[in-house]
Motif scaffolding. Sequence first.
Motif, PDB file in Angstrom:
ATOM      1  N   GLU A  95       0.826  -1.210   0.000  1.00 12.70           N
ATOM      2  CA  GLU A  95       0.000   0.000   0.000  1.00 12.70           C
ATOM      3  C   GLU A  95       0.859   1.259   0.000  1.00 12.70           C
ATOM      4  O   GLU A  95       0.595   2.205  -0.764  1.00 12.70           O
ATOM      5  N   SER A  96       1.887   1.277   0.832  1.00 12.39           N
ATOM      6  CA  SER A  96       2.741   2.453   0.912  1.00 12.39           C
ATOM      7  C   SER A  96       3.486   2.693  -0.399  1.00 12.39           C
ATOM      8  O   SER A  96       3.585   3.834  -0.869  1.00 12.39           O
ATOM      9  N   THR A  97       3.987   1.623  -1.017  1.00 15.38           N
ATOM     10  CA  THR A  97       4.751   1.766  -2.256  1.00 15.38           C
ATOM     11  C   THR A  97       3.868   2.253  -3.398  1.00 15.38           C
ATOM     12  O   THR A  97       4.233   3.162  -4.150  1.00 15.38           O
ATOM     13  N   ILE A  98       2.695   1.647  -3.542  1.00 18.35           N
ATOM     14  CA  ILE A  98       1.807   2.027  -4.647  1.00 18.35           C
ATOM     15  C   ILE A  98       1.306   3.451  -4.466  1.00 18.35           C
ATOM     16  O   ILE A  98       1.240   4.241  -5.421  1.00 18.35           O
ATOM     17  N   ALA A  99       0.934   3.809  -3.230  1.00 18.86           N
ATOM     18  CA  ALA A  99       0.473   5.181  -2.976  1.00 18.86           C
ATOM     19  C   ALA A  99       1.578   6.190  -3.275  1.00 18.86           C
ATOM     20  O   ALA A  99       1.319   7.277  -3.809  1.00 18.86           O
TER      21      ALA A  99
END
Length: 530
Positions: A95-99
């Motif tokens: 989630e953190s990487t894609i966001a």
Amino acid sequence: MSDLFARLAKFLNLKKEASSFAGRVVEPLLLLLNENGPVAVCCFHPQAYSVLFQACKSKYLIYFCLYLQDEAIDLLRTVIKLYPSSVNRHYNKVESTIAAKIMSTEVNVKLSKKFARVLAMLPSVRVSEGTWSLMIQKVLIGINNLLNDAFVGLEEEKKGREIMMLLVPPGNDPPPVLGDQVKLGGNLHVTKKFGVFTVPTISALAHCCCMMLTSYYPVQVTVPGRALIALSRRVLLVDGSLRNKLFPSTTSLHQELICFELPSLHSSFLDLLHATIKGMRSQLLPHAANIVRLVTDYFKIAKLPTTRTKVYSIVQLLLTSMGVGMSLHLLEVIVSNAVGDLDDNCVKEMTLFSTNPSKGTSESLSKSYSKKRKQEPQIQNSHASGLEKAAISPKKMKTSSMPTSSKGMTPETPGDVRMFTPLCVKIAALETLEILLNVGGSLRTDHWRAKVDLLLINIATSACDSGAGYEPSTTKVGETSISHFRLASYKALLASFLSSPHARPLYLAQGTELFRKGKISCLSFTPSVP
């Protein structure tokens, strides 16, 4: 590898081993997607390092990195879709990487939408109502915060706080920020930040919400309908003007930037409104009045063909999903706008088949349409809306008075400065009238059916005879031609006959003759969906 995992998913006896291998792929993919990820990965692989060296030597490093990220996100999407359990322990990192990639200034629009679709799929890793609700709450809060910076001086300051209260009711703790510590916009200049970062990021996050609302989810969830409609209303009713001068610090440059980007934002949030209506289904009923008001208000400012076509598609979805009750509330706005969009080529033929005095009707139709199309001096007014400025560029103003039949317009008189409606908008208007007649054609027919029936018989006659001056054209929303327009006019005319309140429709003889003339062409033509 994507193809390998897709093939392994077909073998149930290999599901455990395939899921184990898929779990090992997640961390290298995240490393590739992180900042400077391709360089870090290639340093550990001699062959990849040689490829990277050649890319640097030939000045194609950025394309090389984008290609790696494109392939990596495709593989990650395959893993999440087919082996969700293998991503469970990496959920927060994913989630953190894609966001972070969505909110990055180095990703193009096409790749950003890919990241948005993967982010929308992420709640399927941990299937629960809370996971889905938390994700869409984070995304909507991120959109609202970006809009707070974008619309400074163009709206009341309290609008952002009101939407925030809908997303996070008083007494509740706000959720973690989407993507943890993401540096929004990087070190971009404020004038460049809006077009390069803010608008693409908002559009990508809105696309993520659309995918979440329209995709299958195994658990029933509660959609934040009020917040979604309020957020859509906040964006769609901003026209780029600074009438109230709420913030004197807002510069004309900022206003111009917003004016040029508003069509893109409006298009994204029309898609979001369409997805909200489609995804909420039975939960939509308490919010129907708000949607009707929003559609009615937006029809007044929708000038561009793409936005008007999308508004018509939203109205069609409302009519088909909510039935005769919705048609009663949208009746006036549908008839007035559809007649205005269809009137420009048939206004001279309105008395062709008339058995009653229709001079007043023709004049009222012409006036209602001319009010919606601004003339050139009005467009140059400092208080004109941003959508009007974006809809008519200086180049288009210069050539608007020239007869351009190749662009789907009829020849104009020297004193006529109206902009004629594009073919795609006319087709959308005809399809909307067809659905309205099928759903609520017998409602309150005393004051609008005569006008609509007369317009449809003249439209069908004009399309059947010579195409009403149209030439086949290609628009941004799809490929349309006179054949599509002719078929749409026949279907709308048929709906008019079948829903007629009279024992014998007024123009049945003329319509039957038109159907006879167009029978061969309609049977031999198989249109593609515009």
